[in-house]
Write a protein that holds these residues in place. Sequence first.
Motif, short mmCIF file in Angstrom:
data_model
loop_
_atom_site.label_atom_id
_atom_site.label_comp_id
_atom_site.label_asym_id
_atom_site.label_seq_id
_atom_site.Cartn_x
_atom_site.Cartn_y
_atom_site.Cartn_z
N ALA A 55 0.52 -0.85 0.09
CA ALA A 55 0.07 0.17 -0.13
C ALA A 55 0.70 1.19 -0.34
O ALA A 55 0.22 2.29 -0.31
N GLY A 56 2.13 1.27 0.53
CA GLY A 56 2.89 2.49 0.36
C GLY A 56 3.91 2.20 -0.05
O GLY A 56 4.72 3.85 -0.95
N LEU A 57 3.78 1.41 -1.31
CA LEU A 57 4.34 1.67 -2.87
C LEU A 57 4.06 2.70 -3.71
O LEU A 57 2.44 3.23 -4.09
N SER A 58 4.77 3.99 -3.79
CA SER A 58 4.19 4.83 -4.73
C SER A 58 5.52 5.80 -5.68
O SER A 58 6.84 5.43 -5.39
N ILE A 59 5.45 6.62 -6.40
CA ILE A 59 6.33 7.30 -7.38
C ILE A 59 6.91 8.57 -5.86
O ILE A 59 8.59 8.57 -6.10
N ASN A 60 5.90 8.78 -5.11
CA ASN A 60 7.20 10.32 -4.15
C ASN A 60 8.34 9.49 -3.47
O ASN A 60 9.18 9.71 -2.45
N LEU A 61 7.85 7.28 -2.66
CA LEU A 61 8.80 6.95 -2.32
C LEU A 61 10.05 7.35 -2.58
O LEU A 61 11.48 7.17 -1.43
N PHE A 62 10.48 7.18 -3.92
CA PHE A 62 11.76 6.70 -5.06
C PHE A 62 11.96 8.21 -5.13
O PHE A 62 13.06 8.46 -5.73
N THR A 63 10.88 9.58 -5.29
CA THR A 63 11.98 10.77 -5.67
C THR A 63 11.65 11.22 -4.47
O THR A 63 12.44 12.97 -4.40
N HIS A 64 11.58 11.08 -2.91
CA HIS A 64 11.39 12.06 -1.44
C HIS A 64 12.40 12.25 -0.37
O HIS A 64 12.01 10.48 -0.34
N SER A 65 12.67 12.55 -0.11
CA SER A 65 13.92 11.96 0.80
C SER A 65 13.07 12.03 2.12
O SER A 65 11.52 12.86 2.11
N MET A 66 13.74 11.38 3.09
CA MET A 66 12.57 11.35 4.84
C MET A 66 11.96 13.14 4.90
O MET A 66 13.25 13.96 4.60
N ALA A 67 10.86 13.08 5.34
CA ALA A 67 10.38 14.11 5.73
C ALA A 67 9.51 13.70 7.03
O ALA A 67 9.43 12.75 7.78
N ALA A 68 9.05 15.53 8.30
CA ALA A 68 8.34 15.32 9.68
C ALA A 68 6.75 13.99 8.57
O ALA A 68 6.49 14.23 7.60
N PRO A 69 6.53 14.01 10.12
CA PRO A 69 4.59 13.48 9.83
C PRO A 69 3.49 13.95 9.10
O PRO A 69 4.11 15.13 9.25
N GLY A 70 3.19 13.67 8.06
CA GLY A 70 2.41 14.74 7.03
C GLY A 70 3.22 15.20 6.50
O GLY A 70 1.97 16.12 5.86
#
Length: 291
Positions: A55-70
Amino acid sequence: MATSRSLLRSDRSASLLLRRKVTDRMATGLSWLAMLIVVCVLGSILWTLLKNGLAGLSINLFTHSMAAPGQNGGLANAIMGSILQTGLAILLGTPAGLLTGIYLAEYGTNSVLARTVRFVSDMLLSAPSILIGLFIYMVLVAPLGHFSGFAGSLALAILAMPIVVRTTEDMLYLVPVAMREAGIALGAPKWRVILFICLRAARGGILTGVLLAVARVAGETAPLLFTSLGNSEWSVDMNRPMASLPVAIYQYAGSAYQDWMQQAWTGALLVTLGVLVINIVVRVGTRGGRT
Protein backbone atom coordinates in the motif's frame (compact mmCIF):
# COMPACT_ATOMS: atom_id res chain seq x y z
CA MET A 1 19.76 -78.16 9.75
CA ALA A 2 20.94 -76.20 6.73
CA THR A 3 17.36 -75.46 5.81
CA SER A 4 16.58 -74.03 9.24
CA ARG A 5 19.70 -71.85 9.10
CA SER A 6 18.76 -70.50 5.69
CA LEU A 7 15.23 -69.78 6.89
CA LEU A 8 16.58 -67.99 9.96
CA ARG A 9 18.97 -65.98 7.77
CA SER A 10 16.10 -65.10 5.44
CA ASP A 11 13.91 -63.94 8.35
CA ARG A 12 16.71 -61.74 9.65
CA SER A 13 17.24 -60.23 6.20
CA ALA A 14 13.53 -59.54 5.84
CA SER A 15 13.38 -57.98 9.31
CA LEU A 16 16.43 -55.82 8.56
CA LEU A 17 14.95 -54.73 5.23
CA LEU A 18 11.67 -53.82 6.94
CA ARG A 19 13.46 -51.74 9.59
CA ARG A 20 15.41 -49.93 6.92
CA LYS A 21 12.26 -49.16 4.95
CA VAL A 22 10.48 -47.89 8.08
CA THR A 23 13.50 -45.75 9.04
CA ASP A 24 13.73 -44.39 5.49
CA ARG A 25 10.03 -43.47 5.43
CA MET A 26 10.26 -41.81 8.84
CA ALA A 27 13.33 -39.80 7.85
CA THR A 28 11.70 -38.77 4.57
CA GLY A 29 8.50 -37.77 6.35
CA LEU A 30 10.39 -35.69 8.93
CA SER A 31 12.34 -33.99 6.14
CA TRP A 32 9.15 -33.09 4.33
CA LEU A 33 7.61 -31.84 7.58
CA ALA A 34 10.64 -29.65 8.32
CA MET A 35 10.56 -28.27 4.77
CA LEU A 36 6.84 -27.47 5.05
CA ILE A 37 7.39 -25.68 8.36
CA VAL A 38 10.20 -23.55 6.91
CA VAL A 39 8.18 -22.76 3.76
CA CYS A 40 5.14 -21.81 5.85
CA VAL A 41 7.19 -19.53 8.09
CA LEU A 42 8.92 -17.82 5.17
CA GLY A 43 5.65 -17.61 3.25
CA SER A 44 3.86 -16.01 6.20
CA ILE A 45 6.64 -13.43 6.59
CA LEU A 46 6.56 -12.58 2.90
CA TRP A 47 2.75 -12.43 2.89
CA THR A 48 2.74 -10.08 5.90
CA LEU A 49 5.25 -7.80 4.22
CA LEU A 50 3.29 -7.78 0.97
CA LYS A 51 -0.02 -7.17 2.70
CA ASN A 52 1.25 -4.26 4.80
CA GLY A 53 3.93 -2.87 2.51
CA LEU A 54 2.38 -2.79 -0.97
CA ALA A 55 0.00 0.00 0.00
CA GLY A 56 2.94 2.37 0.54
CA LEU A 57 4.61 1.82 -2.84
CA SER A 58 4.45 4.99 -4.92
CA ILE A 59 6.63 7.21 -7.08
CA ASN A 60 6.84 9.62 -4.18
CA LEU A 61 8.58 6.97 -2.07
CA PHE A 62 11.49 6.79 -4.53
CA THR A 63 11.75 10.49 -5.39
CA HIS A 64 11.41 12.24 -2.00
CA SER A 65 13.67 12.14 1.01
CA MET A 66 12.56 11.45 4.56
CA ALA A 67 10.39 14.18 6.02
CA ALA A 68 8.34 15.07 9.07
CA PRO A 69 5.00 13.31 9.65
CA GLY A 70 2.29 14.47 7.30
CA GLN A 71 4.76 16.13 4.89
CA ASN A 72 4.43 13.49 2.17
CA GLY A 73 8.03 12.35 2.52
CA GLY A 74 9.65 9.32 0.96
CA LEU A 75 12.61 7.00 1.43
CA ALA A 76 14.82 8.00 -1.51
CA ASN A 77 17.78 9.04 0.65
CA ALA A 78 17.47 5.91 2.79
CA ILE A 79 17.36 3.65 -0.26
CA MET A 80 20.43 5.29 -1.78
CA GLY A 81 22.24 5.20 1.57
CA SER A 82 21.58 1.48 1.96
CA ILE A 83 22.78 0.75 -1.58
CA LEU A 84 26.00 2.73 -1.07
CA GLN A 85 26.83 1.36 2.37
CA THR A 86 25.93 -2.25 1.59
CA GLY A 87 27.72 -2.14 -1.76
CA LEU A 88 30.90 -0.71 -0.24
CA ALA A 89 30.72 -3.24 2.61
CA ILE A 90 30.57 -6.14 0.14
CA LEU A 91 33.40 -4.64 -1.92
CA LEU A 92 35.53 -4.43 1.23
CA GLY A 93 34.52 -7.69 2.88
CA THR A 94 34.35 -10.08 -0.08
CA PRO A 95 37.99 -9.87 -1.31
CA ALA A 96 39.33 -10.10 2.24
CA GLY A 97 37.05 -13.03 3.07
CA LEU A 98 37.79 -14.77 -0.23
CA LEU A 99 41.57 -14.54 0.18
CA THR A 100 41.36 -15.66 3.80
CA GLY A 101 39.21 -18.65 2.86
CA ILE A 102 41.68 -19.60 0.10
CA TYR A 103 44.56 -19.43 2.57
CA LEU A 104 42.77 -21.61 5.12
CA ALA A 105 41.77 -24.24 2.56
CA GLU A 106 44.84 -24.32 0.32
CA TYR A 107 47.84 -23.09 2.27
CA GLY A 108 47.30 -22.91 6.02
CA THR A 109 45.51 -26.23 6.61
CA ASN A 110 46.33 -27.07 10.25
CA SER A 111 49.07 -24.56 10.99
CA VAL A 112 48.96 -22.46 14.15
CA LEU A 113 48.18 -19.32 12.16
CA ALA A 114 45.36 -21.05 10.27
CA ARG A 115 43.80 -22.37 13.47
CA THR A 116 44.01 -18.89 15.00
CA VAL A 117 42.47 -17.22 11.94
CA ARG A 118 39.72 -19.85 11.79
CA PHE A 119 38.93 -19.33 15.50
CA VAL A 120 38.77 -15.54 15.14
CA SER A 121 36.58 -15.88 12.02
CA ASP A 122 34.16 -18.17 13.84
CA MET A 123 34.03 -15.73 16.75
CA LEU A 124 33.20 -12.86 14.39
CA LEU A 125 30.56 -15.02 12.71
CA SER A 126 28.65 -15.31 15.98
CA ALA A 127 29.46 -11.88 17.41
CA PRO A 128 26.46 -9.57 18.07
CA SER A 129 26.30 -6.87 15.43
CA ILE A 130 25.88 -4.15 18.04
CA LEU A 131 29.35 -4.96 19.39
CA ILE A 132 30.83 -4.53 15.93
CA GLY A 133 29.11 -1.16 15.64
CA LEU A 134 30.42 -0.12 19.05
CA PHE A 135 33.94 -1.22 18.08
CA ILE A 136 33.91 0.89 14.90
CA TYR A 137 32.50 3.79 16.91
CA MET A 138 35.43 3.62 19.33
CA VAL A 139 38.19 3.23 16.72
CA LEU A 140 36.85 5.43 13.90
CA VAL A 141 33.83 7.57 14.76
CA ALA A 142 34.96 8.90 18.14
CA PRO A 143 38.53 9.80 17.07
CA LEU A 144 37.27 11.60 13.93
CA GLY A 145 34.50 13.31 15.86
CA HIS A 146 31.64 12.60 13.43
CA PHE A 147 29.47 9.79 12.07
CA SER A 148 29.91 8.74 8.45
CA GLY A 149 28.66 6.35 5.81
CA PHE A 150 32.16 4.93 5.47
CA ALA A 151 32.15 3.92 9.15
CA GLY A 152 28.83 2.17 8.60
CA SER A 153 30.21 0.33 5.57
CA LEU A 154 33.27 -0.78 7.54
CA ALA A 155 31.08 -2.20 10.30
CA LEU A 156 28.96 -4.08 7.75
CA ALA A 157 32.12 -5.35 6.01
CA ILE A 158 33.32 -6.89 9.28
CA LEU A 159 29.97 -8.67 9.59
CA ALA A 160 30.10 -9.90 5.98
CA MET A 161 33.72 -11.07 5.95
CA PRO A 162 33.47 -14.18 8.21
CA ILE A 163 30.53 -15.50 6.19
CA VAL A 164 32.58 -15.32 2.99
CA VAL A 165 35.58 -16.87 4.78
CA ARG A 166 33.64 -19.87 6.05
CA THR A 167 31.79 -20.44 2.77
CA THR A 168 34.94 -20.15 0.63
CA GLU A 169 36.87 -22.55 2.85
CA ASP A 170 34.07 -25.13 2.91
CA MET A 171 33.46 -24.95 -0.84
CA LEU A 172 37.16 -25.36 -1.67
CA TYR A 173 37.30 -28.43 0.57
CA LEU A 174 34.60 -29.97 -1.64
CA VAL A 175 36.69 -29.63 -4.81
CA PRO A 176 38.10 -33.13 -5.57
CA VAL A 177 41.82 -33.57 -5.01
CA ALA A 178 42.05 -35.21 -8.45
CA MET A 179 41.24 -31.85 -10.08
CA ARG A 180 44.14 -30.20 -8.28
CA GLU A 181 46.49 -33.06 -9.15
CA ALA A 182 45.47 -32.90 -12.80
CA GLY A 183 46.32 -29.19 -12.98
CA ILE A 184 49.67 -29.69 -11.24
CA ALA A 185 50.45 -32.67 -13.51
CA LEU A 186 50.06 -30.36 -16.52
CA GLY A 187 52.75 -28.09 -15.09
CA ALA A 188 50.51 -25.30 -13.76
CA PRO A 189 51.73 -23.53 -10.61
CA LYS A 190 49.58 -23.79 -7.52
CA TRP A 191 48.17 -20.29 -7.78
CA ARG A 192 46.90 -20.98 -11.30
CA VAL A 193 45.36 -24.27 -10.17
CA ILE A 194 43.54 -22.44 -7.38
CA LEU A 195 42.44 -19.54 -9.59
CA PHE A 196 41.39 -21.38 -12.75
CA ILE A 197 40.35 -24.79 -11.44
CA CYS A 198 39.41 -24.71 -7.74
CA LEU A 199 37.65 -21.34 -7.68
CA ARG A 200 35.80 -22.10 -10.91
CA ALA A 201 34.61 -25.43 -9.54
CA ALA A 202 33.49 -23.81 -6.28
CA ARG A 203 32.08 -20.68 -7.91
CA GLY A 204 28.42 -21.44 -7.20
CA GLY A 205 28.96 -22.11 -3.51
CA ILE A 206 31.18 -19.05 -3.06
CA LEU A 207 28.58 -16.81 -4.72
CA THR A 208 25.96 -18.29 -2.40
CA GLY A 209 28.16 -17.26 0.52
CA VAL A 210 28.43 -13.72 -0.84
CA LEU A 211 24.64 -13.61 -1.16
CA LEU A 212 24.30 -14.77 2.43
CA ALA A 213 26.63 -11.94 3.43
CA VAL A 214 24.50 -9.43 1.50
CA ALA A 215 21.36 -10.76 3.17
CA ARG A 216 23.04 -10.51 6.57
CA VAL A 217 24.26 -6.93 6.29
CA ALA A 218 21.39 -5.46 4.23
CA GLY A 219 19.01 -5.53 7.18
CA GLU A 220 21.42 -4.65 9.99
CA THR A 221 20.37 -1.71 12.14
CA ALA A 222 22.40 -1.79 15.36
CA PRO A 223 25.88 -1.19 13.88
CA LEU A 224 24.59 1.68 11.74
CA LEU A 225 23.18 3.49 14.78
CA PHE A 226 26.75 3.77 16.11
CA THR A 227 28.45 4.54 12.80
CA SER A 228 26.43 6.24 10.04
CA LEU A 229 23.63 7.27 12.46
CA GLY A 230 21.16 8.46 9.83
CA ASN A 231 20.30 11.58 7.88
CA SER A 232 16.92 13.01 6.93
CA GLU A 233 18.44 14.90 4.00
CA TRP A 234 19.68 13.63 0.64
CA SER A 235 23.39 12.84 0.84
CA VAL A 236 25.78 10.60 -1.07
CA ASP A 237 28.86 11.86 0.79
CA MET A 238 30.34 8.83 2.56
CA ASN A 239 32.18 11.14 4.97
CA ARG A 240 28.91 12.47 6.42
CA PRO A 241 26.08 10.86 8.40
CA MET A 242 24.02 8.82 5.94
CA ALA A 243 20.49 7.48 5.96
CA SER A 244 19.71 3.79 5.47
CA LEU A 245 16.58 1.68 5.18
CA PRO A 246 17.15 -0.38 8.36
CA VAL A 247 17.62 2.75 10.49
CA ALA A 248 14.60 4.41 8.83
CA ILE A 249 12.51 1.31 9.53
CA TYR A 250 13.68 1.32 13.15
CA GLN A 251 12.76 4.99 13.56
CA TYR A 252 9.42 4.81 11.76
CA ALA A 253 8.13 1.49 13.10
CA GLY A 254 8.06 2.73 16.68
CA SER A 255 6.35 6.01 15.89
CA ALA A 256 2.73 6.94 16.50
CA TYR A 257 2.22 8.38 13.00
CA GLN A 258 0.36 6.31 10.45
CA ASP A 259 2.35 7.51 7.42
CA TRP A 260 5.65 6.71 9.10
CA MET A 261 4.42 3.24 10.10
CA GLN A 262 3.30 2.63 6.52
CA GLN A 263 6.72 3.64 5.21
CA ALA A 264 8.36 1.31 7.74
CA TRP A 265 6.41 -1.65 6.31
CA THR A 266 7.23 -0.59 2.77
CA GLY A 267 10.91 -0.18 3.61
CA ALA A 268 11.00 -3.69 5.08
CA LEU A 269 9.38 -5.00 1.89
CA LEU A 270 11.99 -3.21 -0.25
CA VAL A 271 14.87 -4.75 1.72
CA THR A 272 13.37 -8.23 1.34
CA LEU A 273 12.64 -7.85 -2.36
CA GLY A 274 16.09 -6.37 -3.00
CA VAL A 275 17.85 -9.39 -1.49
CA LEU A 276 15.49 -11.72 -3.36
CA VAL A 277 16.12 -10.05 -6.72
CA ILE A 278 19.91 -10.12 -6.23
CA ASN A 279 19.70 -13.81 -5.34
CA ILE A 280 17.66 -14.67 -8.45
CA VAL A 281 19.81 -12.60 -10.82
CA VAL A 282 23.09 -14.08 -9.58
CA ARG A 283 21.80 -17.66 -9.64
CA VAL A 284 20.38 -17.28 -13.15
CA GLY A 285 23.61 -15.65 -14.32
CA THR A 286 25.87 -18.36 -12.89
CA ARG A 287 23.62 -21.08 -14.31
CA GLY A 288 23.83 -19.49 -17.73
CA GLY A 289 27.60 -19.26 -17.40
CA ARG A 290 27.88 -22.99 -16.62
CA THR A 291 25.87 -23.95 -19.67
